[in-house]
Write a protein that holds these residues in place. Structure first.
Motif, PDB file in Angstrom:
ATOM      1  N   PHE A 195     -10.044  -0.481   5.477  1.00  0.00           N
ATOM      2  CA  PHE A 195      -8.821  -0.285   3.889  1.00  0.00           C
ATOM      3  C   PHE A 195     -10.257  -0.328   2.675  1.00  0.00           C
ATOM      4  O   PHE A 195      -9.711   0.828   2.336  1.00  0.00           O
ATOM      5  CB  PHE A 195      -7.991  -1.411   3.538  1.00  0.00           C
ATOM      6  N   PHE A 196     -11.244  -0.864   2.278  1.00  0.00           N
ATOM      7  CA  PHE A 196     -11.909  -0.918   1.796  1.00  0.00           C
ATOM      8  C   PHE A 196     -13.274  -0.317   1.661  1.00  0.00           C
ATOM      9  O   PHE A 196     -13.802   0.537   0.971  1.00  0.00           O
ATOM     10  CB  PHE A 196     -12.433  -2.617   1.339  1.00  0.00           C
ATOM     11  N   GLY A 197     -13.615  -0.144   3.384  1.00  0.00           N
ATOM     12  CA  GLY A 197     -14.606   1.040   3.760  1.00  0.00           C
ATOM     13  C   GLY A 197     -15.702   0.876   2.935  1.00  0.00           C
ATOM     14  O   GLY A 197     -16.320   0.127   2.897  1.00  0.00           O
ATOM     15  N   GLY A 198     -16.523   2.185   3.261  1.00  0.00           N
ATOM     16  CA  GLY A 198     -17.829   1.817   2.617  1.00  0.00           C
ATOM     17  C   GLY A 198     -18.876   1.049   3.371  1.00  0.00           C
ATOM     18  O   GLY A 198     -19.042   0.501   4.487  1.00  0.00           O
ATOM     19  N   ASP A 199     -19.408   0.083   2.320  1.00  0.00           N
ATOM     20  CA  ASP A 199     -20.469  -0.957   3.614  1.00  0.00           C
ATOM     21  C   ASP A 199     -19.484  -2.206   4.422  1.00  0.00           C
ATOM     22  O   ASP A 199     -20.347  -2.556   4.918  1.00  0.00           O
ATOM     23  CB  ASP A 199     -21.244  -1.783   2.369  1.00  0.00           C
ATOM     24  N   CYS A 200     -18.330  -2.002   4.131  1.00  0.00           N
ATOM     25  CA  CYS A 200     -18.098  -2.617   5.048  1.00  0.00           C
ATOM     26  C   CYS A 200     -17.445  -1.950   6.379  1.00  0.00           C
ATOM     27  O   CYS A 200     -17.528  -2.872   7.178  1.00  0.00           O
ATOM     28  CB  CYS A 200     -16.433  -2.814   4.537  1.00  0.00           C
ATOM     29  N   LEU A 201     -17.484  -0.715   6.210  1.00  0.00           N
ATOM     30  CA  LEU A 201     -17.921  -0.364   7.845  1.00  0.00           C
ATOM     31  C   LEU A 201     -19.121  -0.585   8.756  1.00  0.00           C
ATOM     32  O   LEU A 201     -19.218  -0.190   9.478  1.00  0.00           O
ATOM     33  CB  LEU A 201     -17.765   1.512   7.594  1.00  0.00           C
ATOM     34  N   HIS A 202     -19.746  -1.528   8.141  1.00  0.00           N
ATOM     35  CA  HIS A 202     -20.868  -1.048   8.745  1.00  0.00           C
ATOM     36  C   HIS A 202     -20.953  -2.989   9.585  1.00  0.00           C
ATOM     37  O   HIS A 202     -21.900  -3.101  10.829  1.00  0.00           O
ATOM     38  CB  HIS A 202     -22.782  -2.060   7.716  1.00  0.00           C
ATOM     39  N   PHE A 203     -19.885  -3.698   9.597  1.00  0.00           N
ATOM     40  CA  PHE A 203     -19.524  -4.684  10.372  1.00  0.00           C
ATOM     41  C   PHE A 203     -18.179  -4.323  11.767  1.00  0.00           C
ATOM     42  O   PHE A 203     -17.940  -4.485  12.199  1.00  0.00           O
ATOM     43  CB  PHE A 203     -18.722  -5.511   9.558  1.00  0.00           C
ATOM     44  N   LEU A 260     -10.515   4.202  16.395  1.00  0.00           N
ATOM     45  CA  LEU A 260      -9.619   3.605  16.117  1.00  0.00           C
ATOM     46  C   LEU A 260      -8.264   3.707  14.718  1.00  0.00           C
ATOM     47  O   LEU A 260      -7.769   4.364  14.839  1.00  0.00           O
ATOM     48  CB  LEU A 260      -9.147   2.236  16.661  1.00  0.00           C
ATOM     49  N   TYR A 261      -9.387   3.025  13.890  1.00  0.00           N
ATOM     50  CA  TYR A 261      -8.289   3.519  12.741  1.00  0.00           C
ATOM     51  C   TYR A 261      -8.157   4.711  11.500  1.00  0.00           C
ATOM     52  O   TYR A 261      -7.591   5.033  10.869  1.00  0.00           O
ATOM     53  CB  TYR A 261      -9.549   2.430  11.287  1.00  0.00           C
ATOM     54  N   GLN A 262      -9.423   5.223  12.370  1.00  0.00           N
ATOM     55  CA  GLN A 262      -9.260   6.893  12.369  1.00  0.00           C
ATOM     56  C   GLN A 262      -8.223   7.739  12.558  1.00  0.00           C
ATOM     57  O   GLN A 262      -7.532   8.944  11.998  1.00  0.00           O
ATOM     58  CB  GLN A 262     -10.864   7.640  12.349  1.00  0.00           C
TER      59      GLN A 262
END
Length: 135
Positions: free
Chosen positions: A83-91, A99-101
């Motif tokens: 939901f928040f994306g960006g740097d959160c996607l590094h986790f 899957l989320y895409q």
């Protein structure tokens, strides 16, 4: 009962807030900095429904949870990372991002077609093994 995508994520943020409050009550974190962090977290919860552009603040808050509270990092709902994306996607591993895409593509398609979309149900369907039937 299905909720909007924003409501779904606000509920997950409220759940995460409960986990963080419990950490403070268990005295597992520095009280002063934890209190300030929780105030910022509450500000995000209040502003996000009215100012969706504040997602960048959420991105920062979620990343801080991983750095400040590693003992509960595994409890952060994965949906919030997406939901928040960006740097959160590094986790998130690449497979999970894929899957989320696909979930987002299904959500946007349903939105364009004016169809009902249940995020949780679709997520469960996508998580089924390949040999299971998907729609």
């Amino acid at each position: 009962m299905a909720t909007s995508y924003l409501d779904h994520n606000l509920a997950l943020l409220a759940h995460l807030r409960g986990i963080l409050v419990a950490l403070g009550e268990a005295e597992q974190v520095s009280d002063e900095s934890h209190t300030l962090f929780m105030e910022r977290f509450d500000d995000l919860l209040k502003s996000l429904p009215h100012i969706p552009e504040d997602r960048h603040l959420g991105q920062d808050m979620i990343c801080q949870v991983f750095h400040r509270y590693p003992q509960v990092a595994h409890l952060v709902p994965r949906d919030l990372l997406w939901f928040f994306g960006g740097d959160c996607l590094h986790f998130m591993p690449d497979e999970e991002i894929a899957l989320y895409q696909e979930l987002d593509e299904r959500r946007f398609e349903a939105e364009v077609n004016g169809e009902f979309f249940d995020w949780s149900q679709e997520k469960q369907l996508l998580a089924l093994p390949e040999e299971s039937s998907k729609h």
